[in-house]
Structure formats: C-alpha cells, structure tokens
Design an enzyme around this catalytic site. Structure first.
Site: not given
Ligand code: AMP
Length: 300
Positions: A49, A53
């Site tokens: 995270l 996140h």
């Molecule tokens: P992940 O753990 O990469 O699968 O991401 C989980 C959630 O966090 C997803 O909804 C992503 O779009 C969101 N997320 C990842 N990176 C960012 C970021 N830089 N800004 C906002 N949300 C993010």
C-alpha cells in the site's frame, strides 16, 4: 476456535481493526454493522500500500460508516508471463497503514479461501474490456471482474472505492456491477501523484534511478497532448508526436489514445459534450506504467 474468536483485534482501543482471512470469519463480523444500518465501503487492493491506496481509504471513510479494505494478490488477473511471483508484498506494513488510516476491517483472504478447489465461475465482459489493457493482458479483466464481484458479494458493501489511475478497470467494475444488478455504488478516486507527476504505483519501486527520472514524462506527454487537442490541434498528429517523444525518451509505448470515458470506445477526433479520456501505457525496461487524464484538463 469459533469464527468470531478467530477475528484478531490489532492496535489500540482507539484504532482497533479486525483482520479476517476466511469467509466464515468475515461473515461473522459484518452482521453487527448491518444491524446498525451502517453503510459499508470496500477498498479492494493487492497490497504493497501507498498513498494512492490510502486516499481510497480516506474517500471510503468519508462516504461510509464502516470501511473494509481487502488485500489479495489475485492470481487470476495475472497472465502466465506476468509478474505474479515478484509482485511486492508487505502484510505487516500494510496492516499498520490501514490501521493508521482508520480502516475498520482488513479482509485478507487466502488464495484458497477465494478460489476453493472446484471453483469454476468467472465474470466475463465484452466491449469495455476488449481494447487497451484488455488487449495487452488477455484474461486480466475477467480476473479483475470476477474477484471484484466476489468481494462485493462477500462484503455486501454499499460503496466500493476504485482509483482513476486504472481508468479502464474502474469502467469494467462499474459495468460488471451494473450488469449483474449488484446494489453497490462505485466511487471513483482521483489519481495520487508524486510531486513530479508520476502516478503512485506499487510497481514504481522496480524502476532504476534513471528510469525513475524518465517516468514522469509519461504524465507530461498526456497533459501536453490533452492541452493541444483541447485547443483544436489534429488528434492523430498530436498522438503520433507524443508517442515518438516517449520513444526517444526511452519508453516502449503500448498505446496513447483518446476514448469515450465510460465505454472506452476509441475516438478519431474530439467529441464535444462527451466525457473523454486520454489513456496511455508504456514500458520502461520491464516496468509497465499506466496513466490517463481527462480531456477537460486541457481546457481548464
Ligand atoms: P492495486 O493494489 O494496484 O490493485 O490498486 C488497488 C486500488 O488502488 C485500485 O482501485 C487502483 O486504481 C488504486 N490506486 C492505485 N494507485 C493509485 C494512485 N496512484 N492513485 C489513486 N488510486 C490508486
């Protein structure tokens, strides 16, 4: 041990967060919140995270009474040649961050709990997941849609927060929830960026110092393209120039495209009055970077 006892409480009384790893434990925890008519918000993640996140957790907290964050490095959304085995994992650090962010329940299903032997059901979509990430990563969105559908049903959440950074994923889960009549509101959360514009991502840690210095050029190219297209420059010429610029900077661009924001339908020209998005994916070495901007940024 009963499912309720298996629920491990962590942290101080002021910041208690339940941690569950199996379906019976989760099922035992949620009715108390439903009985209070609490609105439940879900934040699905794959862990490792970062502030992106945590901005989803903050948005979930602002929108609901009880926040569930899930962590699962979901094997079904990785292709055979992708980075499942090297995907970063930091459970202790993640739990500390979720606790500090005010999450109420961490849902950490094992792969076996999520996909028990004999599991045979998946959620497949057409249209919105055909191009872009769907084309580059066959099977990826079926894995995403299936795991998100399961998380929605497991938690009975009223709201689920997703990052705009993964724009196509946001539209895929919205479409799947709507098509399957799952009563959940998908809450989009703006992309959190480094000061130089690079979108935060769990994969950024794999960039070498030189690649890290180059990486913000992807967002710069998107912003410049959006400004030029918004000001009336020819779409194809702008996209070709920006793509060539990215190649010169050391990227291997996969796509740079203007799409209808909700359906991901590719556009050949500006469609005034319609929400549009510029999407990009490009590799720097082995790291694949994704980014996108709304077109209205150009006009603002
Ligand atoms: P992940 O753990 O990469 O699968 O991401 C989980 C959630 O966090 C997803 O909804 C992503 O779009 C969101 N997320 C990842 N990176 C960012 C970021 N830089 N800004 C906002 N949300 C993010």
């Amino acid at each position: 041990m009963s499912a309720a006892l298996a629920a491990r409480r962590v942290g101080s009384d002021a910041a208690r967060m339940q941690v569950h790893r199996d379906i019976p434990g989760l099922r035992a925890a949620l009715p108390a919140w439903r009985a209070r008519r609490a609105r439940i918000a879900l934040v699905p993640t794959m862990g490792a995270l970062h502030e992106g996140h945590l901005s989803l957790v903050a948005a979930a907290r602002a929108a609901a009474d009880f926040v569930v964050a899930s962590i699962l490095v979901n094997p079904t959304q990785f292709g055979p040649d992708e980075d499942l085995s090297r995907y970063p994992r930091d459970e202790a650090g993640d739990l500390a961050k979720l606790r500090a962010a005010g999450c109420d329940l961490a849902w950490l299903p094992t792969v076996e709990a999520m996909y028990p032997a004999g599991n045979a059901t998946s959620v497949q979509l057409r249209g919105v997941c055909d191009g872009f990430e769907g084309a580059a990563r066959p099977g990826h969105f079926a894995g995403v849609a299936t795991v998100c559908t399961k998380l929605f049903l497991q938690t009975g959440a009223d709201i689920a927060a997703f990052g705009e950074k993964d724009w196509q994923q946001l539209q895929v889960v919205r479409r799947a929830a709507s098509d399957l009549d799952i009563p959940i509101r998908i809450l989009p959360v703006p992309t959190v960026r480094e000061a130089d514009g690079l979108a935060l991502s769990s994969r950024n840690r794999f960039l070498s110092p030189m690649q890290r210095a180059t990486a913000p050029l992807l967002h710069a190219a998107l912003r410049r393209a959006a400004a030029r297209i918004g000001a009336g420059a020819a779409l194809r010429a702008v996209l070709a120039e920006e793509e060539a610029g990215l190649r010169r900077a050391g990227f291997a661009p996969d796509y740079l495209a203007l799409v209808e924001a909700e359906t991901l339908r590719p556009l050949d020209a500006m469609a005034p009055g319609m929400p549009m998005r510029l999407l990009a994916a490009a590799r720097l070495g082995t790291v694949r970077l994704l980014d996108n901007v709304p077109l209205r940024e150009a006009i603002a």
